[in-house]
Design an enzyme around this catalytic site. Sequence first.
Site, PDB file in Angstrom:
ATOM      1  CB  THR A 299       5.201   2.523  -8.951  1.00 49.35           C
ATOM      2  OG1 THR A 299       5.625   3.749  -9.555  1.00 49.35           O
ATOM      3  CG2 THR A 299       6.274   2.049  -7.984  1.00 49.35           C
ATOM      4  CG  ASN A 300       7.387   3.544 -13.758  1.00 47.79           C
ATOM      5  OD1 ASN A 300       8.173   4.460 -13.543  1.00 47.79           O
ATOM      6  ND2 ASN A 300       6.132   3.773 -14.144  1.00 47.79           N
ATOM      7  NE  ARG A 301      14.306  -1.139 -11.547  1.00 50.12           N
ATOM      8  CZ  ARG A 301      14.542  -1.506 -10.287  1.00 50.12           C
ATOM      9  NH1 ARG A 301      14.759  -0.590  -9.362  1.00 50.12           N
ATOM     10  NH2 ARG A 301      14.557  -2.784  -9.978  1.00 50.12           N
ATOM     11  CB  SER A 302      10.032   7.099 -14.072  1.00 50.84           C
ATOM     12  OG  SER A 302      10.277   8.433 -14.434  1.00 50.84           O
TER      13      SER A 302
ATOM     14  CB  ALA B  97       7.688   6.130 -16.626  1.00 48.52           C
TER      15      ALA B  97
END
Length: 224
Positions: free
Chosen positions: A29-32, A96
């Site tokens: 996943t990502n930091r959004s 994101a």
Amino acid sequence: SRGGRLEGRKVVVTAGGTSEPIDPVRVITNRSSGKQGYALAQAALDMGCDVTLISTTDHLMTPAGANLVHVDTAQQMMEAVINHTDQADLLIMAAAVADFRPFHPADEKIKKEDGVPAINLEKTPDILKEIANIREKTGFPRRVIGFAAETEALVENARRKIKQKRLDMIAANDISTSDAGFEVDTNRVVLLFPDGSSQELGLQTKLEAAQSILNKAASWFEKV
Ligand code: C5P
């Protein structure tokens, strides 16, 4: 008022970061945080819009009156966006979306006793490109706003994305400074348009940035 022009309009907002399964317990996943997307949903509700919020996050309060659709993966988000924009006036892709996902997620939990696994990745679908094709045929969603989060060559990259994804506006975010972008409550946004014009919003709260974005979008519509 200008803002009044969005009253009654159908607005779809995506928020958060997608997560892509590696196995039943692990994801990429990502930091959004989803905060800018939730602020957009709130601002649209405040302007009297009919709002669908397609979100990956459980950590934020759903703005009262929004129709919340929960998704996890890029594929699920794409299906939800297609389903909910077939009559929509405005799509705002603030999420994101992961650019890559494991090619073949494991059916069972990968065991460390089996050694370090190699994870092969494939590209996810580009939701905005898919929507651009659908919109060309159906006329819906009527207008589309994208986001660009960059750590370098912000404006240059954002201009390229306006063309590639056939957007009416892109909200470009410099995430290399600590007061803007992921997880914080403020943003430094530049709005870019297909005719080459731009507007710098400066340091704003995410709700203020959302209001600025929607006020711009309001000028595209007549009062209903
Ligand atoms: O190409 P990039 O990911 O930088 O573009 C960002 C914009 O494109 C955002 O609005 C994001 O929601 C959207 N996007 C998408 N599908 C993807 C990746 C990004 O719609 N697979």
